[in-house]
Scaffold this active site. Structure first.
Site, PDB file in Angstrom:
ATOM      1  N   GLU A 193       0.807  -1.228   0.000  1.00 50.15           N
ATOM      2  CA  GLU A 193       0.000   0.000   0.000  1.00 50.15           C
ATOM      3  C   GLU A 193       0.842   1.280   0.000  1.00 50.15           C
ATOM      4  OE1 GLU A 193      -2.843  -0.556   3.183  1.00 50.15           O
ATOM      5  OE2 GLU A 193      -3.681  -2.342   2.228  1.00 50.15           O
ATOM      6  N   GLU A 247      -6.616  -9.964  -2.021  1.00 50.34           N
ATOM      7  CA  GLU A 247      -7.387  -9.812  -0.775  1.00 50.34           C
ATOM      8  C   GLU A 247      -8.879  -9.652  -1.077  1.00 50.34           C
ATOM      9  OE1 GLU A 247      -5.780  -6.732   1.779  1.00 50.34           O
ATOM     10  OE2 GLU A 247      -3.711  -7.321   1.360  1.00 50.34           O
TER      11      GLU A 247
HETATM   12  O1  9MR Z   1      -7.162  -8.486   8.190  1.00 50.97           O
HETATM   13  C1  9MR Z   1      -6.305  -7.586   8.845  1.00 50.97           C
HETATM   14  C2  9MR Z   1      -6.951  -7.159  10.161  1.00 50.97           C
HETATM   15  O2  9MR Z   1      -7.037  -8.247  11.026  1.00 50.97           O
HETATM   16  C3  9MR Z   1      -6.155  -6.047  10.771  1.00 50.97           C
HETATM   17  O3  9MR Z   1      -6.846  -5.553  11.882  1.00 50.97           O
HETATM   18  C4  9MR Z   1      -5.956  -4.938   9.768  1.00 50.97           C
HETATM   19  C5  9MR Z   1      -5.161  -3.827  10.354  1.00 50.97           C
HETATM   20  O4  9MR Z   1      -4.605  -3.006   9.387  1.00 50.97           O
HETATM   21  O5  9MR Z   1      -5.293  -5.458   8.628  1.00 50.97           O
HETATM   22  C6  9MR Z   1      -6.073  -6.382   7.981  1.00 50.97           C
HETATM   23  O6  9MR Z   1      -5.463  -6.756   6.771  1.00 50.97           O
HETATM   24  C7  9MR Z   1      -5.234  -5.706   5.823  1.00 50.97           C
HETATM   25  C8  9MR Z   1      -4.055  -6.113   4.994  1.00 50.97           C
HETATM   26  O7  9MR Z   1      -2.957  -6.390   5.813  1.00 50.97           O
HETATM   27  C9  9MR Z   1      -3.683  -5.044   3.985  1.00 50.97           C
HETATM   28  N1  9MR Z   1      -4.818  -4.680   3.178  1.00 50.97           N
HETATM   29  C10 9MR Z   1      -6.040  -4.376   3.890  1.00 50.97           C
HETATM   30  C11 9MR Z   1      -6.396  -5.498   4.857  1.00 50.97           C
HETATM   31  C12 9MR Z   1      -7.711  -5.186   5.553  1.00 50.97           C
HETATM   32  O8  9MR Z   1      -7.576  -4.052   6.367  1.00 50.97           O
END
Ligand code: 9MR
Length: 483
Positions: free
Chosen positions: A167, A272
């Site tokens: 990101e 994702e």
């Molecule tokens: O699924 C992840 C969640 O458990 C966390 O709280 C969150 C915090 O940023 O991150 C989520 O995963 C993210 C991923 O690492 C990057 N793209 C967006 C995803 C959803 O937020």
């Protein structure tokens, strides 16, 4: 302002209370599913593998304790991304002190269930422990390289791919001004990729982002960067399209957008996927969600370098969506009782229909740096199959005075430890930049040898290199020899 698809950085909502009856029904349903004879094309992973792709999911360590969710994941998916366990805050919570225990648990779960792993992630502005922000700017590069080297070395040989930089973009296509950018400018991305490649030369290295699925300002920014990284020979191998969609809003340019990155010589992947609905979801929205999932899977199948699709989670009861987007939910292919929704049927049907399997995806058994045949259409520039290797050139773009081409190099019936492709330009053409190979030129004769990371090809496996050139597009006769 929060963009519609912005994945916010809040911990997701966890425990959801379910009635005992629902839980028992779900477990029974899964048990029945597991007891059924394994049939090709009856699960996402079997159907994806038949098309030369994978179908993946994301699980956290907490999910590993939820039997019904885990059984479903193991039955349906062949690629696993740790939801949180490989992020910087989990792996290096204080400077120089590393903890790979949680990530290792995810890896061993994957290994014991025949799943490969997408490492997620090495460098990200979010879930970054506060101490990194306190590092003097002239030390950030060293800290970043040490983090990457230590983590990628720890997981060397255990991850199929790394989201090396996660990101990095703002919505307008400029790079985020995070601590890495402040310390190194846009160079931090190349520096990160080189460090990861040095630590694990066989892992596919990705940049991963959201809201880059369609052709827009953000994906244009990433495209320019990818183009220049590839032209400079930086070890970038793939682009991850997160694909956190809202029902009915899959961008119509998804396939064309993935294709333009693939034409740079990169793999592409849906990393994702989810498709959220304002709750309560009605049946027409669930049907539309099926249409959306089908579109995404079909877009991947239509792009030969699209290696696979991963959903971000398994079932609606454990998705991050409701915790981050209040009022939204139902974004997964299974509901919170682990029952398949129209989205599951649509994804499976998309995988099971269609005729060709033109994938450039590495199969589970092949080396990550090589790819099975992408069945290139016969072309006058093909060398005969049967030798050590063969090579096929195709023009992927052209403009007045210039063109871009991709060459697919395929091993014959035995593996090769290196390859050399030669040709002679018919009409004064000259290469301006070349990626995924090293060139030497003598007059009109061109020799391209493998790069350090794509020389080894299993029998029948293939890889590609590409170039931009001056002059009129041509597809001369190629010879391929090994090494
Ligand atoms: O699924 C992840 C969640 O458990 C966390 O709280 C969150 C915090 O940023 O991150 C989520 O995963 C993210 C991923 O690492 C990057 N793209 C967006 C995803 C959803 O937020």
């Amino acid at each position: 302002m929060k963009p519609p698809n912005h994945p916010m950085d809040r911990p997701r909502g966890r425990a959801r209370v379910r009635g005992l009856a629902a839980v028992l029904a779900a477990v029974a349903a899964v048990a029945v599913g597991v007891a059924m004879p394994a049939q090709a094309a009856s699960t996402l992973k079997a159907s994806a593998e038949a098309r030369g792709r994978y179908f993946g999911t994301a699980l956290t360590r907490g999910d590993l304790g939820i039997t019904a969710e885990v059984n479903l994941a193991a039955a349906q998916f062949d690629m696993l991304t740790p939801g949180n366990e490989m992020k910087w805050d989990a792996t290096e919570p204080s400077r120089g002190s590393f903890n790979f225990g949680p990530g290792d648990q995810i890896v061993s779960f994957a290994q014991s269930h025949g799943m490969r792993v997408r490492g997620h992630n090495l460098v990200w502005h979010s879930q970054l422990p506060a101490w990194v922000g306190g590092v003097a700017l002239n030390q950030v590069q060293g800290v970043m390289e040490n983090h990457i080297t230590t983590e990628a070395t720890h997981y060397k040989g255990k991850v199929y791919a790394w989201d090396v930089v996660n990101e990095p973009y703002n919505e307008d296509g400029t790079l985020r001004q995070d601590v890495f950018y402040k310390a190194m400018g846009s160079n931090y991305i190349a520096i990160a990729l080189r460090a990861a490649h040095a630590a694990d030369p066989d892992a596919k290295l990705y940049i991963n982002d959201y809201n880059i699925e369609g052709i827009n300002a953000k994906s244009n920014g990433l495209y320019s960067l990818a183009q220049s990284l590839v032209a400079q020979g930086v070890p970038l191998h793939g682009i991850g399209f997160e694909s956190h969609f809202i029902v009915g809003q899959v961008p119509s340019s998804l396939q064309a957008n993935m294709q333009r990155f693939a034409d740079l010589g990169l793999d592409v992947a849906i990393t994702e996927l989810d498709d959220r609905i304002q709750m309560p979801a009605d049946s027409s929205e669930l049907q539309q969600q099926g249409t959306d999932y089908g579109k995404v899977v079909n877009a991947c199948l239509a792009v030969s370098r699209c290696v696979g699709v991963s959903q971000w989670g398994v079932d609606d009861g454990h998705s991050w969506i409701p915790g981050t987007f209040p009022g939204y939910g139902a974004a997964m292919m299974w509901d919170s009782s682990y029952q398949p929704k129209p989205a599951y049927t649509a994804a499976l049907n998309a995988l099971n229909s269609g005729t060709s399997s033109p994938s450039a995806s590495p199969s589970p058994s092949s080396s990550p740096s090589s790819s099975p045949s992408s069945s290139p259409s016969p072309s006058p520039s093909s060398t005969p199959i049967g030798g050590a290797c063969s090579a096929t050139m195709k023009t992927t773009n052209s403009w007045p005075g210039g063109f871009q081409s991709e060459v697919t190099v395929q091993a014959g019936s035995a593996s090769v430890g290196g390859w050399t492709v030669k040709w002679t330009w018919p009409g004064g053409q000259s290469i301006s930049s070349l990626w995924n190979g090293t060139q030497s030129v003598s007059g009109s004769s061109v020799t391209v040898r493998n790069a350090s990371y794509n020389g080894s090809l299993a029998a029948g496996a293939s890889t590609t290199f590409g170039f931009t050139a001056n002059g009129t597009a041509a597809t001369p006769t190629l010879t391929c020899t090994s090494p």
